[in-house]
Design an enzyme around this catalytic site. Sequence first.
Site, PDB file in Angstrom:
ATOM      1  N   LEU A   1       0.838  -1.198   0.000  1.00 32.93           N
ATOM      2  CA  LEU A   1       0.000   0.000   0.000  1.00 32.93           C
ATOM      3  C   LEU A   1       0.873   1.249   0.000  1.00 32.93           C
ATOM      4  CD1 LEU A   1      -1.846  -2.317   1.053  1.00 32.93           C
ATOM      5  CD2 LEU A   1      -2.838  -0.704   2.654  1.00 32.93           C
ATOM      6  N   CYS A   2       0.336   2.322  -0.599  1.00 30.51           N
ATOM      7  CA  CYS A   2       0.953   3.654  -0.473  1.00 30.51           C
ATOM      8  C   CYS A   2       2.355   3.690  -1.094  1.00 30.51           C
ATOM      9  CB  CYS A   2       0.952   4.032   1.011  1.00 30.51           C
ATOM     10  SG  CYS A   2       1.326   5.755   1.388  1.00 30.51           S
ATOM     11  N   ILE A   3       3.390   3.970  -0.299  1.00 29.30           N
ATOM     12  CA  ILE A   3       4.766   4.056  -0.808  1.00 29.30           C
ATOM     13  C   ILE A   3       5.442   2.676  -0.829  1.00 29.30           C
ATOM     14  CG2 ILE A   3       5.842   4.532   1.437  1.00 29.30           C
ATOM     15  CD1 ILE A   3       6.813   6.093  -2.005  1.00 29.30           C
TER      16      ILE A   3
ATOM     17  N   PRO B   1       4.990  -0.041  -2.483  1.00 31.25           N
ATOM     18  CA  PRO B   1       5.356  -0.629  -3.779  1.00 31.25           C
ATOM     19  C   PRO B   1       6.769  -0.248  -4.267  1.00 31.25           C
ATOM     20  CG  PRO B   1       3.081   0.082  -3.832  1.00 31.25           C
ATOM     21  CD  PRO B   1       3.644   0.574  -2.537  1.00 31.25           C
TER      22      PRO B   1
ATOM     23  N   THR C   1      -1.835  -0.689  -4.249  1.00 31.46           N
ATOM     24  CA  THR C   1      -2.863   0.367  -4.271  1.00 31.46           C
ATOM     25  C   THR C   1      -2.277   1.647  -3.675  1.00 31.46           C
ATOM     26  OG1 THR C   1      -5.211   0.794  -3.795  1.00 31.46           O
ATOM     27  CG2 THR C   1      -3.904  -0.133  -2.001  1.00 31.46           C
TER      28      THR C   1
END
Length: 217
Positions: free
Chosen positions: A137-139, A141, A191
């Site tokens: 999630l968020c950063i 990835p 996401t």
Amino acid sequence: MNSKKKFAVVLSGCGVYDGSEIHEATLSMYAISKNGGEYQIFAPNIDQYHVINHLTGEEMAEKRNVLVEAARIARGNIKDLQEFRAADYDAILFPGGFGVAKNLCTFAFKGADCEVNEDVERVLKAMHSARKPIGALCIAPALIAKILGAVEVTIGNDAATAEAITKMGATHVNTGHGETVFDKENKIVTTPCYMLDATIAQIGDGAENVVKTIMAL
């Protein structure tokens, strides 16, 4: 026999500016439980990069430990990431927060040239080798891109971050609130969450969509 899908959830501290994003972490756990799975929380036993006052945004003159801080979110039920074994879990999930980019790796400071914590690298490679799903999630990835290279992920639509992800050999796909990118070949589901100007309800949607996609695999 227990047929529930078992997730490992990896935290990076407690609080968006120097650790795990609490809404993303909590809503990920909620989504896993709500959709019939179970989870074990992990964090590395290391010092935080720094401590931020979440009221003022200023750095504080103190030291904190990532595992100890993450234990707040886990209500004490947490394990040192060194104890993680891929054979024990069906999937792994990384909520976001600056702790991912400051404590689990150095992406916040070095971008595409970042280094990654050795335990984090080990568990990601182990799950990928075992062909088990990875959620981020968020950063988070960006962390996946650094370790696994040629994968397809999203952090939303921030051009500079997307460019750094591309530089690490990954493919970035722009997304909006609650949307996911599913790299079928590598079993990676991502996401954007708070990489966009999101509400807590949109965070819940994103977390649930990641978890449901993983559950369906």
